[in-house]
Design a protein around this motif. Structure first.
Motif, PDB file in Angstrom:
ATOM      1  N   PHE A   1      49.133  39.724  38.174  1.00  0.00           N
ATOM      2  CA  PHE A   1      48.559  38.853  37.142  1.00  0.00           C
ATOM      3  C   PHE A   1      48.141  39.661  35.922  1.00  0.00           C
ATOM      4  O   PHE A   1      48.465  39.319  34.782  1.00  0.00           O
ATOM      5  CB  PHE A   1      47.364  38.102  37.735  1.00  0.00           C
ATOM      6  CG  PHE A   1      46.645  37.226  36.757  1.00  0.00           C
ATOM      7  CD1 PHE A   1      47.273  36.139  36.176  1.00  0.00           C
ATOM      8  CD2 PHE A   1      45.318  37.481  36.421  1.00  0.00           C
ATOM      9  CE1 PHE A   1      46.601  35.321  35.269  1.00  0.00           C
ATOM     10  CE2 PHE A   1      44.638  36.677  35.526  1.00  0.00           C
ATOM     11  CZ  PHE A   1      45.285  35.598  34.955  1.00  0.00           C
TER      12      PHE A   1
ATOM     13  N   THR B   1      50.094  39.466  32.193  1.00  0.00           N
ATOM     14  CA  THR B   1      49.316  38.842  31.117  1.00  0.00           C
ATOM     15  C   THR B   1      48.884  39.851  30.057  1.00  0.00           C
ATOM     16  O   THR B   1      48.993  39.571  28.853  1.00  0.00           O
ATOM     17  CB  THR B   1      48.087  38.126  31.702  1.00  0.00           C
ATOM     18  OG1 THR B   1      47.325  39.053  32.498  1.00  0.00           O
ATOM     19  CG2 THR B   1      48.511  36.957  32.579  1.00  0.00           C
TER      20      THR B   1
ATOM     21  N   PHE C   1      49.251  33.274  31.012  1.00  0.00           N
ATOM     22  CA  PHE C   1      48.143  33.230  31.966  1.00  0.00           C
ATOM     23  C   PHE C   1      48.288  32.044  32.917  1.00  0.00           C
ATOM     24  O   PHE C   1      48.169  32.189  34.136  1.00  0.00           O
ATOM     25  CB  PHE C   1      46.810  33.162  31.216  1.00  0.00           C
ATOM     26  CG  PHE C   1      46.323  34.489  30.716  1.00  0.00           C
ATOM     27  CD1 PHE C   1      45.475  35.265  31.487  1.00  0.00           C
ATOM     28  CD2 PHE C   1      46.709  34.967  29.478  1.00  0.00           C
ATOM     29  CE1 PHE C   1      45.018  36.493  31.033  1.00  0.00           C
ATOM     30  CE2 PHE C   1      46.258  36.202  29.011  1.00  0.00           C
ATOM     31  CZ  PHE C   1      45.409  36.968  29.790  1.00  0.00           C
TER      32      PHE C   1
ATOM     33  N   ASN D   1      40.755  35.408  41.708  1.00  0.00           N
ATOM     34  CA  ASN D   1      39.677  35.277  40.726  1.00  0.00           C
ATOM     35  C   ASN D   1      38.343  35.270  41.470  1.00  0.00           C
ATOM     36  O   ASN D   1      38.111  34.394  42.308  1.00  0.00           O
ATOM     37  CB  ASN D   1      39.863  33.966  39.949  1.00  0.00           C
ATOM     38  CG  ASN D   1      38.875  33.783  38.822  1.00  0.00           C
ATOM     39  OD1 ASN D   1      37.780  34.321  38.841  1.00  0.00           O
ATOM     40  ND2 ASN D   1      39.263  32.997  37.832  1.00  0.00           N
TER      41      ASN D   1
ATOM     42  N   VAL E   1      44.185  26.687  33.717  1.00  0.00           N
ATOM     43  CA  VAL E   1      44.080  28.013  33.094  1.00  0.00           C
ATOM     44  C   VAL E   1      44.716  27.988  31.706  1.00  0.00           C
ATOM     45  O   VAL E   1      44.170  28.543  30.743  1.00  0.00           O
ATOM     46  CB  VAL E   1      44.740  29.076  33.991  1.00  0.00           C
ATOM     47  CG1 VAL E   1      44.808  30.423  33.281  1.00  0.00           C
ATOM     48  CG2 VAL E   1      43.975  29.207  35.302  1.00  0.00           C
TER      49      VAL E   1
ATOM     50  N   HIS F   1      42.621  28.555  28.142  1.00  0.00           N
ATOM     51  CA  HIS F   1      42.979  29.659  27.247  1.00  0.00           C
ATOM     52  C   HIS F   1      43.206  29.159  25.818  1.00  0.00           C
ATOM     53  O   HIS F   1      42.813  29.833  24.868  1.00  0.00           O
ATOM     54  CB  HIS F   1      44.224  30.389  27.762  1.00  0.00           C
ATOM     55  CG  HIS F   1      43.891  31.466  28.749  1.00  0.00           C
ATOM     56  ND1 HIS F   1      43.526  31.204  30.047  1.00  0.00           N
ATOM     57  CD2 HIS F   1      43.858  32.818  28.621  1.00  0.00           C
ATOM     58  CE1 HIS F   1      43.287  32.341  30.673  1.00  0.00           C
ATOM     59  NE2 HIS F   1      43.474  33.341  29.828  1.00  0.00           N
TER      60      HIS F   1
ATOM     61  N   ARG G   1      39.761  40.049  35.896  1.00  0.00           N
ATOM     62  CA  ARG G   1      40.614  40.263  34.723  1.00  0.00           C
ATOM     63  C   ARG G   1      39.843  41.020  33.640  1.00  0.00           C
ATOM     64  O   ARG G   1      40.353  41.963  33.026  1.00  0.00           O
ATOM     65  CB  ARG G   1      41.106  38.911  34.194  1.00  0.00           C
ATOM     66  CG  ARG G   1      41.900  38.974  32.877  1.00  0.00           C
ATOM     67  CD  ARG G   1      40.990  38.599  31.718  1.00  0.00           C
ATOM     68  NE  ARG G   1      41.712  38.453  30.458  1.00  0.00           N
ATOM     69  CZ  ARG G   1      41.937  39.442  29.599  1.00  0.00           C
ATOM     70  NH1 ARG G   1      41.526  40.657  29.867  1.00  0.00           N
ATOM     71  NH2 ARG G   1      42.578  39.193  28.472  1.00  0.00           N
TER      72      ARG G   1
END
Length: 280
Positions: free
Chosen positions: A50, A54, A80, A100, A205, A209, A224
């Protein structure tokens, strides 16, 4: 004589469902299972991938001489959201596809995972994020530091309070979507939901964003933010770093309370069961 033809009900039968029992708060027996460590490895690899995809997208876009020639903010949001969709689809059957710490924290509060599993997931996610960001720096060494390393910080023109609020609301949207997409009542009623569950999570997500990139670059995922801050290691991301832990954890707490105790009325159900117990 004519055959009796069964008449279809106007309302299709609803499948029975039963909420799974709460996960034990502390289950030592989990530590002896290979599936426990396999799930942690899946979280590590998923978070690594991830961060790699990203952050590479973010840095590649920022390095374009003409902003109009790159993927733009819309493309970054798709990177993302799309990666979350792919990775949740791939790992949901192994680890649950958290990727997460705020999602893990929310599910822990709802008693979906035990404390040892929540802790090892968060450690695996943070380690994977650091390794993923490290790969980006290794492959883009010349432009990584110059383009900010994809690190999260409060953008000029916004206050820390605004950034914290944006992180809380953004994480609330994500974790609320996770609870709704994995609700056992919905899974029993709509058999297609387990197949489609990664899709609304990825879209959540993506949408968050779009709204939050101009404010904080969008954290909503402490791993992240940590991975990018550790590898970039400049003062500005570290100065604002607390926002990207406090905000997501508060948002996850609010989502867990809202879904479990308001929408699902867990407290009322428990009280009703208590009152209806003839032994009391």
């Amino acid at each position: 004589m004519s055959k009796d033809v069964p008449v279809e009900s106007e309302h299709p039968a609803v499948k029975d469902y039963r909420d799974p029992p709460p996960a034990p708060f502390f289950d030592v027996s989990e530590l002896k299972l290979w599936s426990f460590y396999r799930a942690a490895i899946a979280e590590f690899i998923a978070t690594l991938l991830f961060l790699y995809i990203t952050l590479a997208t973010v840095i590649g876009y920022k390095n374009q001489p003409d902003p109009c020639s790159g993927v733009g903010i819309l493309g970054i949001a798709w990177a993302f959201g799309g990666m979350i969709f792919v990775l949740v689809y791939c790992t949901a059957g192994i680890s649950g596809g958290h990727i997460n710490p705020s999602v893990t924290f929310g599910l822990f509060l709802a008693r979906k995972v035990s404390l040892p599993r929540a802790l090892i997931y968060i450690v695996a996610q943070c380690a994977g994020a650091i390794c993923g960001a490290g790969l980006v720096k290794g492959f883009m060494k010349g432009i990584y530091d110059r383009q900010g390393g994809g690190a999260n910080y409060v953008a000029p023109g916004y206050t820390k309070g605004t950034a914290l609020g944006a992180e809380i609301i953004g994480t609330f949207v994500l974790v609320y979507t996770v609870f709704s997409a994995t609700d056992p009542k919905r899974n029993a009623r709509d058999s297609h939901v387990p197949v489609l569950a990664p899709l609304p999570i990825g879209f959540a997500v993506f949408m968050v964003h779009l709204a939050t990139i101009p404010i904080t670059g969008t954290g909503i995922n402490p791993a992240r933010s940590l991975g990018a801050a550790v590898i970039y290691n400049k003062s500005k991301p570290w100065d604002d770093h607390w926002i990207f832990w406090v905000g997501p954890f508060v948002g996850a707490l609010a989502a867990a309370v809202y879904h479990q105790y308001i929408l699902r009325a867990a407290a009322i159900k428990a009280l009703g069961s208590f009152r209806s117990n003839p032994r009391n």
